[in-house]
Design a protein around this motif. Sequence first.
Motif, PDB file in Angstrom:
ATOM      1  N   ASP A  81      85.034 106.770  45.038  1.00 19.98           N
ATOM      2  CA  ASP A  81      86.624 106.427  44.461  1.00 19.98           C
ATOM      3  C   ASP A  81      86.408 106.751  42.796  1.00 19.98           C
ATOM      4  O   ASP A  81      85.882 105.707  42.163  1.00 19.98           O
ATOM      5  CB  ASP A  81      87.138 105.480  44.788  1.00 19.98           C
ATOM      6  N   ILE A  82      86.652 107.887  42.164  1.00 22.90           N
ATOM      7  CA  ILE A  82      86.524 108.102  40.744  1.00 22.90           C
ATOM      8  C   ILE A  82      87.379 106.957  39.788  1.00 22.90           C
ATOM      9  O   ILE A  82      87.441 107.044  38.774  1.00 22.90           O
ATOM     10  CB  ILE A  82      86.687 109.331  40.360  1.00 22.90           C
ATOM     11  N   LEU A  83      88.403 106.430  40.802  1.00 26.50           N
ATOM     12  CA  LEU A  83      89.562 105.577  39.933  1.00 26.50           C
ATOM     13  C   LEU A  83      89.231 104.075  40.048  1.00 26.50           C
ATOM     14  O   LEU A  83      89.743 103.423  39.424  1.00 26.50           O
ATOM     15  CB  LEU A  83      90.751 105.704  40.695  1.00 26.50           C
ATOM     16  N   TYR A  84      87.925 103.844  40.710  1.00 30.05           N
ATOM     17  CA  TYR A  84      87.652 102.495  40.988  1.00 30.05           C
ATOM     18  C   TYR A  84      87.425 101.776  39.391  1.00 30.05           C
ATOM     19  O   TYR A  84      87.792 100.490  39.352  1.00 30.05           O
ATOM     20  CB  TYR A  84      86.485 102.196  42.011  1.00 30.05           C
ATOM     21  N   GLN A  85      86.499 102.469  38.730  1.00 33.05           N
ATOM     22  CA  GLN A  85      86.267 101.706  37.402  1.00 33.05           C
ATOM     23  C   GLN A  85      87.458 101.550  36.508  1.00 33.05           C
ATOM     24  O   GLN A  85      87.636 100.634  35.975  1.00 33.05           O
ATOM     25  CB  GLN A  85      85.363 102.393  36.625  1.00 33.05           C
ATOM     26  N   ASP A  86      88.491 102.571  36.651  1.00 31.34           N
ATOM     27  CA  ASP A  86      89.618 102.258  35.982  1.00 31.34           C
ATOM     28  C   ASP A  86      90.433 101.021  36.420  1.00 31.34           C
ATOM     29  O   ASP A  86      91.143 100.282  35.973  1.00 31.34           O
ATOM     30  CB  ASP A  86      90.732 103.429  36.122  1.00 31.34           C
ATOM     31  N   PHE A  87      90.454 100.981  38.045  1.00 28.76           N
ATOM     32  CA  PHE A  87      90.821  99.908  38.673  1.00 28.76           C
ATOM     33  C   PHE A  87      90.606  98.409  37.850  1.00 28.76           C
ATOM     34  O   PHE A  87      91.073  97.425  37.745  1.00 28.76           O
ATOM     35  CB  PHE A  87      90.835  99.912  40.006  1.00 28.76           C
ATOM     36  N   TYR A 113      94.679  97.178  45.356  1.00 31.82           N
ATOM     37  CA  TYR A 113      94.017  98.549  45.314  1.00 31.82           C
ATOM     38  C   TYR A 113      94.491  99.319  46.758  1.00 31.82           C
ATOM     39  O   TYR A 113      94.597 100.511  46.425  1.00 31.82           O
ATOM     40  CB  TYR A 113      92.383  98.163  45.795  1.00 31.82           C
ATOM     41  N   LYS A 133      97.544 101.319  45.641  1.00 31.98           N
ATOM     42  CA  LYS A 133      96.946 102.392  44.896  1.00 31.98           C
ATOM     43  C   LYS A 133      96.519 103.597  45.772  1.00 31.98           C
ATOM     44  O   LYS A 133      96.772 104.850  45.501  1.00 31.98           O
ATOM     45  CB  LYS A 133      96.005 101.987  43.728  1.00 31.98           C
ATOM     46  N   GLU A 170      91.747  97.793  34.350  1.00 33.39           N
ATOM     47  CA  GLU A 170      93.245  97.743  34.335  1.00 33.39           C
ATOM     48  C   GLU A 170      93.459  96.154  34.709  1.00 33.39           C
ATOM     49  O   GLU A 170      94.336  95.612  34.061  1.00 33.39           O
ATOM     50  CB  GLU A 170      93.729  98.384  35.588  1.00 33.39           C
ATOM     51  N   GLU A 230      98.200 107.140  46.101  1.00 32.33           N
ATOM     52  CA  GLU A 230      97.545 108.386  45.706  1.00 32.33           C
ATOM     53  C   GLU A 230      97.428 109.474  46.848  1.00 32.33           C
ATOM     54  O   GLU A 230      97.815 110.700  46.744  1.00 32.33           O
ATOM     55  CB  GLU A 230      95.856 108.111  45.454  1.00 32.33           C
ATOM     56  N   THR A 258      84.146 102.320  47.274  1.00 32.52           N
ATOM     57  CA  THR A 258      84.429 102.633  45.827  1.00 32.52           C
ATOM     58  C   THR A 258      83.326 103.502  45.360  1.00 32.52           C
ATOM     59  O   THR A 258      83.559 104.091  44.205  1.00 32.52           O
ATOM     60  CB  THR A 258      84.197 101.307  45.333  1.00 32.52           C
TER      61      THR A 258
END
Length: 216
Positions: free
Chosen positions: A97-103, A128, A131, A106, A135, A94
């Motif tokens: 992974d730049i999307l982890y905080q968005d996860f 996760y 996703k 969410e 991706e 993580t």
Amino acid sequence: MKRTNSQSAVTNGYSHSSTRRSSVRSIGKDNVASSTQLFDNNDVLLKKSTKLIEFSKNKRTISPDKLKSMRQIFNTIVSIERLADAFIALEHDTRKDILYQDFLTEHQLNGTSGLLDFEHFALLVLEYEEKLRLEDEALHRLDLKIAFEYFDINKDGMIDVNELLTIMNTLQLPITAEEAKNMIDFADHDKDHLLSFDEFLTVLTQISTMNMSSTD
């Protein structure tokens, strides 16, 4: 945008005297009940987000090895503050992974503190991973689109036999001119002897199926 991974294992880790959990092989709509509960140490058992509950309704089976791995990790990592450590142990870094905080946002977990029960933890892992899979598929499709457009010499959104040969060699999937013609005939729905991008994807699916059959 690739991630580095590092595998590790899982065991049920809530061993509070009044809490017992049974071994689970599948996570689905029969297991969505969750309520906020206070423990003696004042930690809060966090509720699932609405989206995660909806995700759980799609029943999915977890392999025994995957379940064992998740339970071994869960035995030592039970708080939301250490969820990232658990994901890293399951080969999902993580930190990259730049999307982890968005996860986390969410699923209403960003900036919160508290505990996760095993069901909640398992659903988060499955969501996760789904996703990440989507991706990766999107990135792969983008790579193919770039290759398709690069070899579309006249930029009409179509490729012919010679262009198909060049693309396949570039993708390290060499084929003969006769094979290229046959593939175009197979995927060319409008019979113009050219391939659109979607028809090109059909060709790749055909090649993938042929390769899998040859290795069986």
